[in-house]
Design a protein around this motif. Structure first.
Motif, mmCIF file in Angstrom:
data_model
loop_
_atom_site.group_PDB
_atom_site.id
_atom_site.type_symbol
_atom_site.label_atom_id
_atom_site.label_comp_id
_atom_site.label_asym_id
_atom_site.label_seq_id
_atom_site.Cartn_x
_atom_site.Cartn_y
_atom_site.Cartn_z
ATOM 1 N N ALA A 60 0.841 -1.197 0.000
ATOM 2 C CA ALA A 60 0.000 0.000 0.000
ATOM 3 C C ALA A 60 0.872 1.241 0.000
ATOM 4 C CB ALA A 60 -0.917 0.008 1.216
ATOM 5 N N ILE A 61 0.344 2.273 -0.627
ATOM 6 C CA ILE A 61 1.020 3.564 -0.650
ATOM 7 C C ILE A 61 0.069 4.581 -0.012
ATOM 8 C CG2 ILE A 61 0.270 3.947 -3.060
ATOM 9 C CD1 ILE A 61 2.887 5.509 -3.474
ATOM 10 N N GLY A 62 0.618 5.453 0.808
ATOM 11 C CA GLY A 62 -0.200 6.474 1.453
ATOM 12 C C GLY A 62 0.146 7.852 0.917
ATOM 13 N N VAL A 82 5.028 4.130 2.254
ATOM 14 C CA VAL A 82 4.483 2.795 2.000
ATOM 15 C C VAL A 82 4.299 1.988 3.274
ATOM 16 C CG1 VAL A 82 5.500 2.715 -0.294
ATOM 17 C CG2 VAL A 82 6.736 1.713 1.626
ATOM 18 N N PHE A 83 3.411 1.015 3.196
ATOM 19 C CA PHE A 83 3.189 0.084 4.301
ATOM 20 C C PHE A 83 2.597 -1.189 3.726
ATOM 21 C CE2 PHE A 83 -0.474 2.858 3.850
ATOM 22 C CZ PHE A 83 -1.548 1.998 3.898
ATOM 23 N N LEU A 84 2.524 -2.229 4.546
ATOM 24 C CA LEU A 84 1.899 -3.496 4.167
ATOM 25 C C LEU A 84 0.703 -3.724 5.082
ATOM 26 C CD1 LEU A 84 5.091 -5.783 3.960
ATOM 27 C CD2 LEU A 84 4.080 -4.416 2.133
ATOM 28 N N HIS A 110 -12.732 5.261 6.761
ATOM 29 C CA HIS A 110 -12.731 4.644 5.431
ATOM 30 C C HIS A 110 -11.718 5.364 4.546
ATOM 31 C CE1 HIS A 110 -14.902 8.184 3.922
ATOM 32 N NE2 HIS A 110 -15.617 8.109 5.041
ATOM 33 N N GLU A 111 -11.128 4.600 3.587
ATOM 34 C CA GLU A 111 -10.257 5.173 2.552
ATOM 35 C C GLU A 111 -10.517 4.411 1.252
ATOM 36 O OE1 GLU A 111 -6.107 5.212 3.579
ATOM 37 O OE2 GLU A 111 -6.398 6.521 5.323
ATOM 38 N N ALA A 112 -11.254 5.025 0.331
ATOM 39 C CA ALA A 112 -11.557 4.403 -0.968
ATOM 40 C C ALA A 112 -10.311 4.402 -1.836
ATOM 41 C CB ALA A 112 -12.671 5.186 -1.665
ATOM 42 N N GLU A 113 -9.973 3.239 -2.424
ATOM 43 C CA GLU A 113 -8.722 3.172 -3.186
ATOM 44 C C GLU A 113 -8.809 2.255 -4.415
ATOM 45 O OE1 GLU A 113 -5.215 2.796 -0.822
ATOM 46 O OE2 GLU A 113 -6.053 4.059 0.773
ATOM 47 N N LEU A 114 -8.179 2.699 -5.497
ATOM 48 C CA LEU A 114 -7.944 1.828 -6.649
ATOM 49 C C LEU A 114 -6.845 0.834 -6.272
ATOM 50 C CD1 LEU A 114 -8.204 1.190 -9.779
ATOM 51 C CD2 LEU A 114 -6.215 2.717 -10.044
ATOM 52 N N GLY A 158 -2.556 0.209 13.030
ATOM 53 C CA GLY A 158 -3.717 1.012 12.644
ATOM 54 C C GLY A 158 -4.330 0.581 11.324
ATOM 55 N N LYS A 159 -3.503 -0.009 10.436
ATOM 56 C CA LYS A 159 -3.973 -0.455 9.120
ATOM 57 C C LYS A 159 -4.246 -1.956 9.095
ATOM 58 C CE LYS A 159 -3.065 3.392 6.602
ATOM 59 N NZ LYS A 159 -4.085 4.073 5.780
ATOM 60 N N GLY A 160 -3.889 -2.654 10.173
ATOM 61 C CA GLY A 160 -3.753 -4.091 10.052
ATOM 62 C C GLY A 160 -4.746 -4.971 10.778
ATOM 63 N N THR A 224 -3.448 1.998 -3.947
ATOM 64 C CA THR A 224 -2.768 3.159 -4.534
ATOM 65 C C THR A 224 -2.977 4.464 -3.774
ATOM 66 O OG1 THR A 224 -4.630 3.533 -6.031
ATOM 67 C CG2 THR A 224 -2.822 2.165 -6.859
ATOM 68 N N GLY A 225 -3.657 4.431 -2.637
ATOM 69 C CA GLY A 225 -3.859 5.651 -1.860
ATOM 70 C C GLY A 225 -5.272 6.180 -2.005
ATOM 71 N N SER A 226 -5.636 7.047 -1.076
ATOM 72 C CA SER A 226 -7.022 7.494 -0.982
ATOM 73 C C SER A 226 -7.138 8.989 -1.240
ATOM 74 C CB SER A 226 -7.537 7.196 0.438
ATOM 75 O OG SER A 226 -8.891 7.524 0.542
ATOM 76 N N PRO A 227 -8.184 9.396 -1.992
ATOM 77 C CA PRO A 227 -8.426 10.832 -2.153
ATOM 78 C C PRO A 227 -8.943 11.451 -0.845
ATOM 79 C CG PRO A 227 -10.157 9.586 -3.245
ATOM 80 C CD PRO A 227 -9.165 8.582 -2.728
HETATM 81 MG MG MG Z 1 -4.783 4.391 2.283
#
Ligand code: MG
Length: 257
Positions: A60-62, A82-84, A110-114, A158-160, A224-227
């Motif tokens: 993942a990229i932030g 970046v993170f996993l 929430h973080e919407a991502e492609l 926090g992401k995991g 790919t990250g969130s808007p």
């Molecule tokens: Mg994100």
């Protein structure tokens, strides 16, 4: 082409979606050998969808949209952040995100991502060649315990959490990723409305950069990250992640019991 993975006839199978039907495959389409259709068909409406790939690693990229970086108060450095995420954070389409107990986290967002789905092993790939290593694209919610992301020294916890990576509903193989709408609705209310044209690090760069230090394997995914517009999730919420040209990933949210 739309690739799904679903539970059918008592086992998990990959399949291709055509005319609202899933045509089951004899093997993973993210392997060395070409899969063939088995002749077995399940109505899409009746199929229990699973995550459309089984990644060995969730990259993942932030901070990849400047407006989102601004709302988070981050300084942009020119180097990808970046993170996993653990495999155990994966959640199938229509699944339920379980919030951590309030004693652990009081702010989950929430973080919407492609999502890029890798089609063949990639190592030291140039930006010019990067897209030839892509099997297709799907949607994710990079669910984040924002308070833990801020209080810990790195974003892993926090992401995991388990269920923090809803992924799907399918992999769309015929898609130009350069200008896709990325939206999130919570209980029908539009919360995020971005476009991949605004990615600070675009898709070919992301693949090339990750492959410069790690071998990306078939079926692996890169978020790919969130808007901008990330916001809080609460018990009972219903979330839709909609990406132009792909479709809509849904999930629900419940409090820890
Ligand atoms: Mg994100």
């Amino acid at each position: 082409m739309r690739i799904v993975r679903c539970s059918a006839h008592g086992q998990a199978s990959y399949g291709v979606v055509r005319d609202e039907e899933v045509h089951l495959l004899d093997r993973s389409p993210f392997g060395v050998e070409e899969p063939v259709e088995t002749g077995r068909v399940v109505a899409l409406e009746e199929a229990t969808l699973l995550t459309p790939t089984e990644p060995s690693t969730i990259y993942a990229i932030g901070r990849n949209y400047s407006e989102h970086a601004k709302e988070m108060g981050y300084q942009l450095t020119g180097t990808p952040s970046v993170f996993l995420k653990p495999r155990s954070s994966l959640l199938p389409p229509g699944g339920t995100v379980v919030l951590p107990p309030p004693s652990a986290s009081k702010q989950v967002q929430h973080e919407a991502e492609l999502v890029i789905v890798i089609g063949k092993a990639a190592r030291n790939v140039s930006e010019a060649d990067a897209l030839s290593y892509v099997a297709g694209y799907t949607c994710a919610d990079d669910v984040t315990a924002r308070d833990l992301q801020r209080s810990d020294t790195n974003p892993t916890r926090g992401k995991g959490y388990d269920t923090f990576c809803p992924l799907g509903p399918w992999v769309e193989t015929e898609l130009d990723p350069s200008a896709l709408t990325v939206r999130c609705r919570v209980n029908g209310e539009l919360r995020q409305d971005g476009n991949t044209a605004d990615l600070l690090f675009p898709v070919p760069f992301i693949i090339s950069w990750f492959s410069s230090w790690s071998t990306l394997l078939p079926g692996d995914v890169i978020l790919t990250g969130s808007p901008h517009g990330t916001g809080d999730l609460a018990d009972g919420d219903s979330v839709e992640i909609e990406i132009g040209g792909i479709g809509t990933l849904t999930h629900r949210v419940v409090a820890s019991r």
